[in-house]
Design a protein around this motif. Structure first.
Motif, PDB file in Angstrom:
ATOM      1  N   ASN A 204      19.734  23.527  -4.495  1.00 27.06           N
ATOM      2  CA  ASN A 204      18.837  24.748  -4.483  1.00 27.06           C
ATOM      3  C   ASN A 204      19.934  25.805  -4.666  1.00 27.06           C
ATOM      4  N   GLY A 205      21.214  25.685  -4.637  1.00 33.29           N
ATOM      5  CA  GLY A 205      22.174  26.793  -4.748  1.00 33.29           C
ATOM      6  C   GLY A 205      22.545  27.057  -3.467  1.00 33.29           C
ATOM      7  N   ASP A 206      21.934  26.533  -2.201  1.00 30.21           N
ATOM      8  CA  ASP A 206      22.305  27.203  -1.066  1.00 30.21           C
ATOM      9  C   ASP A 206      23.462  26.299  -0.364  1.00 30.21           C
ATOM     10  N   ASN A 207      23.482  25.112  -1.033  1.00 30.89           N
ATOM     11  CA  ASN A 207      24.439  24.368  -0.383  1.00 30.89           C
ATOM     12  C   ASN A 207      25.890  24.400  -0.703  1.00 30.89           C
ATOM     13  N   PRO A 208      26.950  24.126   0.033  1.00 23.73           N
ATOM     14  CA  PRO A 208      28.130  24.350  -0.161  1.00 23.73           C
ATOM     15  C   PRO A 208      28.748  23.600  -1.396  1.00 23.73           C
ATOM     16  N   PRO A 209      29.571  24.363  -2.382  1.00 27.64           N
ATOM     17  CA  PRO A 209      29.695  23.912  -3.447  1.00 27.64           C
ATOM     18  C   PRO A 209      30.743  22.765  -3.424  1.00 27.64           C
ATOM     19  N   GLN A 210      31.216  22.108  -4.499  1.00 28.75           N
ATOM     20  CA  GLN A 210      32.049  20.887  -4.601  1.00 28.75           C
ATOM     21  C   GLN A 210      32.045  19.809  -3.571  1.00 28.75           C
ATOM     22  N   MET A 211      30.809  19.548  -3.251  1.00 29.46           N
ATOM     23  CA  MET A 211      30.575  18.619  -2.065  1.00 29.46           C
ATOM     24  C   MET A 211      29.662  17.335  -2.491  1.00 29.46           C
ATOM     25  N   HIS A 212      28.663  17.743  -3.106  1.00 30.48           N
ATOM     26  CA  HIS A 212      27.607  16.369  -3.163  1.00 30.48           C
ATOM     27  C   HIS A 212      26.707  16.573  -4.475  1.00 30.48           C
ATOM     28  N   LEU A 213      25.947  15.463  -4.680  1.00 36.06           N
ATOM     29  CA  LEU A 213      24.940  15.406  -5.843  1.00 36.06           C
ATOM     30  C   LEU A 213      23.619  15.381  -5.252  1.00 36.06           C
ATOM     31  N   SER A 214      22.757  15.940  -6.329  1.00 34.69           N
ATOM     32  CA  SER A 214      21.353  15.822  -6.208  1.00 34.69           C
ATOM     33  C   SER A 214      20.767  14.792  -6.849  1.00 34.69           C
ATOM     34  N   GLY A 215      19.697  14.400  -6.576  1.00 29.85           N
ATOM     35  CA  GLY A 215      18.764  13.218  -7.476  1.00 29.85           C
ATOM     36  C   GLY A 215      18.987  13.459  -8.977  1.00 29.85           C
ATOM     37  N   GLU A 216      18.654  14.834  -9.356  1.00 29.77           N
ATOM     38  CA  GLU A 216      18.720  15.085 -10.695  1.00 29.77           C
ATOM     39  C   GLU A 216      20.140  14.715 -11.379  1.00 29.77           C
TER      40      GLU A 216
END
Ligand SMILES: [Zn+2]
Ligand SMILES: [Zn+2]
Length: 271
Positions: A204-216
């Motif tokens: 959603n863009g609020d997460n810290p960058p360079q960290m994890h993946l989404s289901g998509e």
């Protein structure tokens, strides 16, 4: 090969679910634990003899490695199941010191595990994605199992891992990573992609960058790699499991499942 999910809770253990840990029983009889986060050693005791397992680490975040010092206690001191040989440990270059500190008796001491583990660091290609089919990945061996690593995108030294059984079956594990072309490159043609989907349906863009993946993003990697089956893992207790599944299915039209404790997966067999 057969994989049993010992724990799959993302970032920390959840109610009834250990943090990251996966037991691999290989066709040559060797047993390998891939990551051993909090609670995993407890679950391992339901499924196997902890005295005779090798260990792979994706990275050294606590939710992936903190039960290792306790596994060392088991392998050194268990009255009937102590380790009868030196097992293989493969992980980041920082693993021996990091884990040695966690197991030491005094500040700044480093426990030496060489009595029970032969510890070595993953060799991986550089940052540029390399197709697995190129055959240029550095190879590691445990018995007749071949292991390969690629660099992940995560705040600490982290790896994507490919496991190739002598029976021809293959599994790729994302560990923790943000989106990277290395994932589809390493996973190319694998029977199973065990992939983190920490962020739920989409980032959603609020997460810290360079960290994890989404289901998509997990679904996109699975589709690009052409894997046989996608299993979503590392969703935190507060995470959106159904959203992760929805997101992955939007991009990958093969079988997609959510990892659950005690789930048994046979790569190459029908899902
Ligand atoms: Zn993690
Ligand atoms: Zn991590």
């Amino acid at each position: 090969m057969e994989m049993t999910i010992l724990g799959c809770s993302g970032s920390l253990a959840g109610p009834g679910n250990a943090a990251s840990g996966y037991l691999l029983r290989m066709s040559d009889g060797e047993h390998i634990v891939m990551d051993i986060g909090p609670g995993v050693l407890s679950r391992l005791q339901f499924h196997d003899r902890p005295g005779d397992v090798h260990v792979l680490f994706s990275h050294m975040h606590p939710d992936h490695c903190l039960d290792f010092p306790s596994l060392a206690v088991w392998q050194r001191y268990h009255p009937t199941d102590a380790s009868g040989r030196v097992h293989t440990m493969l992980g980041p270059s920082i693993a021996p010191v990091h884990l040695g500190r966690a197991s030491a008796d005094a500040l700044d001491e480093v426990d030496d595990f060489s009595d029970i583990f032969d510890m070595s660091g993953w060799q991986a290609p550089g940052q540029e994605p390399v197709e697995f089919a190129d055959g240029t990945y550095p190879e590691h061996r445990i018995g007749s199992t071949r292991l390969y690593a690629a660099t992940a995108v995560h705040p600490t030294e982290s790896y994507l891992i490919r496991v190739e059984d002598a029976d021809g079956s293959s599994l790729v594990y994302s560990g923790d990573t943000a989106a990277t072309p290395n994932l589809a490159a390493l996973a190319s043609g694998a029977d199973v992609l065990l992939c983190e989907a920490t962020w739920g349906e989409r980032d959603n863009g609020d997460n810290p960058p360079q960290m994890h993946l989404s289901g998509e993003e997990a679904g996109q990697a699975a589709a690009e790699a052409g894997v046989g089956r996608l299993i979503l893992t590392h969703i935190p207790p507060w995470g959106d499991r159904e959203g992760a599944l929805r997101g992955a299915r939007r991009f990958f039209d093969g079988p997609v499942d959510l990892a659950v404790p005690d789930m048994v997966v046979v790569p190459g067999a029908p899902a």
